[in-house]
Design an enzyme around this catalytic site. Structure first.
Site, PDB file in Angstrom:
ATOM      1  N   CYS A 301       0.989  -1.214  -0.081  1.00 33.31           N
ATOM      2  CA  CYS A 301      -0.157   0.016   0.121  1.00 33.31           C
ATOM      3  C   CYS A 301       0.742   1.281  -0.058  1.00 33.31           C
ATOM      4  CB  CYS A 301      -1.057  -0.187   1.201  1.00 33.31           C
ATOM      5  SG  CYS A 301      -0.198   0.006   2.983  1.00 33.31           S
ATOM      6  N   HIS A 349      -2.630   1.005   7.014  1.00 32.88           N
ATOM      7  CA  HIS A 349      -2.823   1.023   5.492  1.00 32.88           C
ATOM      8  C   HIS A 349      -3.148   2.545   4.679  1.00 32.88           C
ATOM      9  CE1 HIS A 349      -4.219  -0.870   1.954  1.00 32.88           C
ATOM     10  NE2 HIS A 349      -5.421  -0.003   1.871  1.00 32.88           N
ATOM     11  N   HIS A 361      -5.997   1.956  -4.261  1.00 38.78           N
ATOM     12  CA  HIS A 361      -5.051   1.530  -3.114  1.00 38.78           C
ATOM     13  C   HIS A 361      -4.550   0.071  -3.549  1.00 38.78           C
ATOM     14  CE1 HIS A 361      -8.210  -0.799  -0.507  1.00 38.78           C
ATOM     15  NE2 HIS A 361      -8.460  -0.724  -1.679  1.00 38.78           N
TER      16      HIS A 361
END
Length: 389
Positions: A301, A349, A361
């Protein structure tokens, strides 16, 4: 997920189907179980319990695969040692045969000539004392060479027997290593089979229940995205009105200074950079998530967001808990395309906002870079929004 998390196992090794066999199924279970809130009926195991068991088996299979690789390496090394010993035994056997042939030649020569220790008969049959002396010297040399050949034969035979014993022991060790290899392979296969059996416990009823929950969450996410879009439109309208009012004030004949409190217009240069960063991120859609990867073929990510902003000429840190401090924190309602949206209390994240409640993402192992609602895990999962540059 963030780059500081444990990586997924590598791919296929040495002819053994590694735990990657269960990756797709495990990913499906993880996606479903994240949305489960109600307890399953009857005495059947819950989805969380099944997922935990599958994860445990997954890790056990990974450990068993490592054991298999170690046993395979040991077997290969032992096989090389056995081959070397057998080659040495073959060479020594050849030398032993040569010594045996030489010894046989001496024995045959003695038999043909009737050679033995010089005695009176030899002297009497000699033509002269010099002949007797010459025959005595010849027999002495022949006996000395014969003794040397016998000694060499015995020495070589002893060494050959020792090497044969070493080769036999190495063969026994090789057999044990091969047995260990078979055991490790069987363990890997059993763990994966157990994982597949546990996954089969997800009944159609449970899947339908989870699908209904997921649909409800998607509807809620769509509602929140629409609400956010309305808020942004209202803010944009207010900004335009404030700008128009300021322009009208500056074009009038008065000399006073305005004291309005309207929101400032976003920096145009940021929008340009954000457009470049988003163009890069969109080009990565469909590439796999890989723990710790920073491109160009795969990303995690924070690796994706770092690479996207780097393409726009802006350097940001590598990991999520540093990226969250690399810019200006803004409210969720004021989020602009290109802003970074961080999730969870541990900031584990991050995604890149593209507008209308959506982001790009790299989700997690087994998934691919994609567009998704920022409310994919509920509004409470959103930690903060940061504007880089």
């Amino acid at each position: 997920m963030a780059s500081h998390r444990k990586p997924p196992p590598a791919g296929t090794r040495a002819g053994i189907r590694t735990p990657a066999l269960a990756t797709a199924a495990l990913t499906s279970v993880a996606l479903l179980s994240q949305t489960a809130t109600a307890a399953p009926a009857d005495d059947r195991p819950s989805l969380e319990e099944v997922e935990k068991k599958v994860d445990d088996l997954y890790r056990q299979a990974e450990s068993a695969t490592d054991n298999y690789n170690a046993a395979k390496e040991k077997t290969t090394t032992q096989r090389g040692r056995v081959d070397a010993l057998l080659n040495d035994v073959a060479q020594r056997t050849q030398k032993l045969n040569e010594a045996r042939e030489e010894l046989g030649s001496f024995a045959a020569a003695q038999y043909r000539t009737g050679a033995s220790a010089p005695d009176t008969a030899t002297f009497l049959l000699a033509d002269s004392p010099q002949d007797y002396f010459d025959q005595t010297q010849l027999m002495s040399r022949l006996t000395s060479r014969q003794k040397g050949a016998v000694d060499d034969y015995v020495t070589e035979q002893s060494a050959t027997m020792k090497k044969r014993q070493e080769a036999t022991e190495s063969l026994r060790t090789l057999t044990r290593s091969q047995d260990d290899l078979k055991t490790a392979k069987a363990t890997v296969q059993k763990k994966l089979a157990d994982a597949r059996n546990l996954l089969s416990q997800l009944t159609a009823q449970e899947k339908a229940r989870l699908a209904a929950i997921e649909e409800k969450k998607q509807q809620e996410a769509a509602r929140k995205a629409a609400e956010l879009a309305r808020q942004q439109a209202a803010e944009q309208k207010a900004q335009e009105a404030a700008a128009e009012q300021q322009q009208n004030s500056s074009s009038g004949s008065g000399t006073g200074t305005g004291t309005g409190t309207g929101t400032a217009t976003p920096d145009p240069s940021y929008a340009t950079k954000a457009e470049k960063a988003l163009a890069f991120a969109r080009a990565q859609i469909g590439k796999p998530y890989v723990w710790g990867a920073t491109g160009p073929d795969s990303y995690d990510c924070s690796g994706l967001t770092q690479a996207a902003w780097k393409a726009a000429g802006v350097d940001i840190p590598r990991v999520t808990y540093d990226q969250v401090n690399a810019g200006t924190t803004v409210s969720l309602s004021a989020a602009q395309p290109g802003d970074l949206v961080f999730f969870y209390d541990d900031i584990s994240h991050v995604g890149m906002y593209i507008g209308n409640g959506m982001m790009i993402h790299a989700p997690k192992p087994g998934a691919y870079v994609r567009e998704e609602s920022i409310y994919y895990d509920g509004e409470s999962a959103i930690h903060s929004v940061v504007r880089p540059a």
